[in-house]
Design an enzyme around this catalytic site. Sequence first.
Site: not given
Ligand code: AMP
Ligand code: MG
Length: 489
Positions: A171, A108, A247, A178, A121, A257
Site C-alpha cells: 500500500r 498489509k 483509526d 490516523r 496477521g 482502509d
Molecule cells: P481494520 O478493521 O482493518 O481497520 O482493523 C482494525 C484493527 O484490527 C487493526 O488494529 C488491525 O491491525 C487489526 N486486525 C485486523 N485484521 C487482523 C488480523 N487478521 N490479524 C491481526 N490484526 C488484525
Molecule cells: Mg484500519
Amino acid sequence: MTFAFDNTWVRDLPGTYLAAQPAPAPAPELLMLNRGLAERLGLNPDWLQTEAAEMLSGNRLPAGAEPVAQAYAGHQFGGFSPQLGDGRALLLGEVVDAAGRRWDIQLKGSGRTPFSRGGDGKAAVGPMLREYVMGEAMAALGIPTTRALAVVATGAPVLREVELPGAVLARVAASHIRVGTFQFFAARGDQAQVRALADYTIARHFPDVAGADNPYAALFDQVIARQARLIAQWMGVGFIHGVMNTDNMALSGETIDYGPCAFMEGYAPGTVFSSIDHTGRYAYANQPLILGWNLARLAEALLPLFDADQDRAVDKANVLLEGIAGRYRAEWVAVMRGKLGLAGAEPDDGALADALLAAMADPGPSSGSSSGLGQGADWTLTFRRLAGAVGGDATGIAPLFADATALRAWLPRWQARLAPDAATRIRAANPAVIPRNHKVEEALAAATAGDLAPVKALVQAVSQPFEERESYMLPAPQGFGPHVTFCGT
Ligand code: AMP
Ligand code: MG
C-alpha cells in the site's frame, strides 16, 4: 534499482512503533502490479515486475526497508480501544517521488506483529484485490486515497469461515497518521509524544501552518478542511466507507482502509453494506455526522496543545468543531454544483440539489409504485444521464425513477441554472463507471479461483470512469439481492 527509502517516521518518532519482521511466504506469486504508480515512485516497473513477488511478499525486503508496526488506538463503532496498532501491516519506509512528495510503503497481510492480539496477521486474496480495485477507482475519480502498488499471493492458506488463499497488499499512502495515532498517546497522557506527532504531521502535510500564531489549532483547522472536502467527494460518488472508526481516518485527508466499503446503487440515505454495522452508524447519510464525531475525538487528543489554559483550549476547539457542519455543507454544495453542471454559484443551489435527492429517494412501499425497484433511482446513472436532459428531454433519465413526477417538476428549476456547456461539464463530473458491487464480487470470486482476467478488466474500467463501457454501467441484475460486505477480512 531499488526503493530510495528515507525513513523519517522511524528516525524522528521513536516510541510510536515496534520493529517487526514479515512472515515468510512459501510460494509468492505476483497477482497485480500497478505499473503507473511504480513509475510515479521512481521505480522501473519492469524491474519491479520481476522483484515484486519476493520483495512485496516480505520474503526478501528491498534494501533500506526498516519494517515497523505503528501504534494507534481508536474508537470502533463508538467504543474506545486504547491499543489497536498495525496488527497485520508493516511500514517498510518512505519514498520521495520526483515531485518531492513523500509516500509510505506498507505491507498489509504480512503476518503477526506485537499488535496482532488474537489475529493471524494475514489477509486473503479477495479482500486485498478489493482494496486494489477500490483505491484505483477512487484515484481515477479524483478522490484522495491510498493506492495499491501490488498484490502478491503468498501461497499459504488463510483460515476464515473457510480456507482462502493468502495475499499481501503493498500500500502506498501519503502517510498512515490516523486520528487514532494521536488518541493512543493522548490516552496514555503522553503529551510530549502528542506534540511530537503534531509537529511531524505539520512538517509532512501542512508546512504552511508552522508559522501560524497557534500552529496546532491551525493544524486542526486544516485537517477539518481536508476531511470535509473528502467526505463531500465520497457523498458525490455514492461511496460508503463502512467502517469510519477513528483509526481509519487519516490526517492526510486520504481515504484509507478499504474493508467493507461499497458504492451505493439505488439512492437511499440509510444504505449500509457492512455485515457488522447493525445500527447503521456508518450508513451513507451518516458519514458527514461521523466526520464531526471523529474530529471531536481528534480535538480531545490535541486539546492541551491548543492552549495551556484548559478553558481557553476547549473554547478554541469548540469554535472549530461548531464550524464543521457548515464547512462540510459548503463542500457538498460545491461538489453538487459540479455534478449538476450549474453556472456560477447561487444561494439556492444547495436546496436545488436537496430537491433532486428527495425526488431520487426510495418512495417506500406505501407509495403504490409498481416499478418493482426496491430502492431509489440509481445514483451514478441519474447524474450521468442529466447530461442528456439538459435540453429538456427526460426520456433517458425518467425511467430510472419509480415515480418521475417530482423529477419532472425539478427539471425546469435546474435548467434555469445550467452553465452554457452543461452537458460536457456533467459528463466530466459524473462517472459512467464505478466499481459496482456485482462486478466486484464476480471479479474477486474468479480471482480467488485462479482467474485474474475479470479483476484486471475491472481495474481497467474503473481507472477510466468517465468512459462509457456498458457492461460496467448497468445496475446489479435482479436477484443479486441485498449486498453485504465484511470487515477485518
Ligand atoms: P481494520 O478493521 O482493518 O481497520 O482493523 C482494525 C484493527 O484490527 C487493526 O488494529 C488491525 O491491525 C487489526 N486486525 C485486523 N485484521 C487482523 C488480523 N487478521 N490479524 C491481526 N490484526 C488484525
Ligand atoms: Mg484500519
